[in-house]
Scaffold this active site. Sequence first.
Site, mmCIF file in Angstrom:
data_model
loop_
_atom_site.group_PDB
_atom_site.id
_atom_site.type_symbol
_atom_site.label_atom_id
_atom_site.label_comp_id
_atom_site.label_asym_id
_atom_site.label_seq_id
_atom_site.Cartn_x
_atom_site.Cartn_y
_atom_site.Cartn_z
ATOM 1 N N VAL A 234 0.799 -1.223 0.000
ATOM 2 C CA VAL A 234 0.000 0.000 0.000
ATOM 3 C C VAL A 234 0.832 1.273 0.000
ATOM 4 O O VAL A 234 0.276 2.367 -0.081
ATOM 5 C CB VAL A 234 -0.979 0.039 1.203
ATOM 6 N N TYR A 235 2.144 1.174 0.096
ATOM 7 C CA TYR A 235 2.966 2.383 0.032
ATOM 8 C C TYR A 235 2.853 2.974 -1.371
ATOM 9 O O TYR A 235 3.208 2.326 -2.354
ATOM 10 C CB TYR A 235 4.423 2.082 0.350
ATOM 11 N N ALA A 236 2.344 4.203 -1.429
ATOM 12 C CA ALA A 236 2.092 4.879 -2.709
ATOM 13 C C ALA A 236 1.227 4.013 -3.621
ATOM 14 O O ALA A 236 1.392 4.006 -4.846
ATOM 15 C CB ALA A 236 3.390 5.253 -3.409
#
Length: 326
Positions: free
Chosen positions: A52-54
């Site tokens: 889910v990072y970026a």
Amino acid sequence: MEQRHLGRTGLRVSRLGLGTLTWGRNTGERDAADQLKAFWDAGGTLVDTADVYADGGAEYLLGRLIEDLVPRSDLVIATKAGSVPDPDRRFDASRGHLLSALDASLQRLGTDYVDLWQVHAFDPGTPLEETLQALDIAVSSGRARYVGVSNFCGWQLSKAATWQLAAPGRTPLASTQMEYSLLQRGVEREVLPAAVDLGVGLLPSSPLGRGVLTGKYRHGTPPESRGGSEDMAAFVAPYLDETARLIVDALAIAADGLAVSPLHVALAWVRDRPGVAAPILGARNAQQLIASLSVEALTLPDEICLALDDVSAPLHRYPDHDWSTL
């Protein structure tokens, strides 16, 4: 850089890890490349990311850099699954979601396997044994070498780790990732003792107290800092209170006495706590990261550690307090 075993496993990781929370969002490809190259040159191996990072951008960027800049075999790649990117920050640790997320992570990373795959958070809506079965499938299928959890409280970690140790064929948990610093010592109440007892290595996130332990906020909020940015200000704000100020002041005094920076003292303190495998560093640019990596040569004197322990000690009462005399 010194290498450590991750928990009670054969996996060895550098005792500092590189985080990618801002990659693909605030950190562009050039800055990310400079960070990864500096980390690799310093002997770093553990690179931590999440699906889910970026919205997957961090994994995609890391995959491009592995292909063009750093050999895959030189890195220990850790990623996470289970968070659902929506405004309510939901978690889905069902077997179906986790395994689909892992396949998507591998595609973005451009690799056949990850070295460490972590459940991003506990999901109360899914039976824990189903979540853990997904970890076993990931390892047995070769898509993950080791597995861990993240943001599990004490009883959740204990239940998960014990379940995995209870029957042959299940994959023991190698790690748990939790926020841990001089400003956030809550894991010492239950999570860290459980991890040590069960042979699970702790990967501290935000080891510099979301940047506050660098001392940069002692006289205001620099506009170029995370605390001065629109999207990260709320992340830093909880550590800008009076309690934090007293801890940072004590940290600055210790740093002056050792002729190093507050950053180095704070990082050395958490790196060498019992049960810690590797703090995860998040940096805005390579210059910041290199400053953190230079802590490798520093070991704090016992009297400095004790003083910092005292000034930052969390308040633990019942049932942690010794009631045997009552």
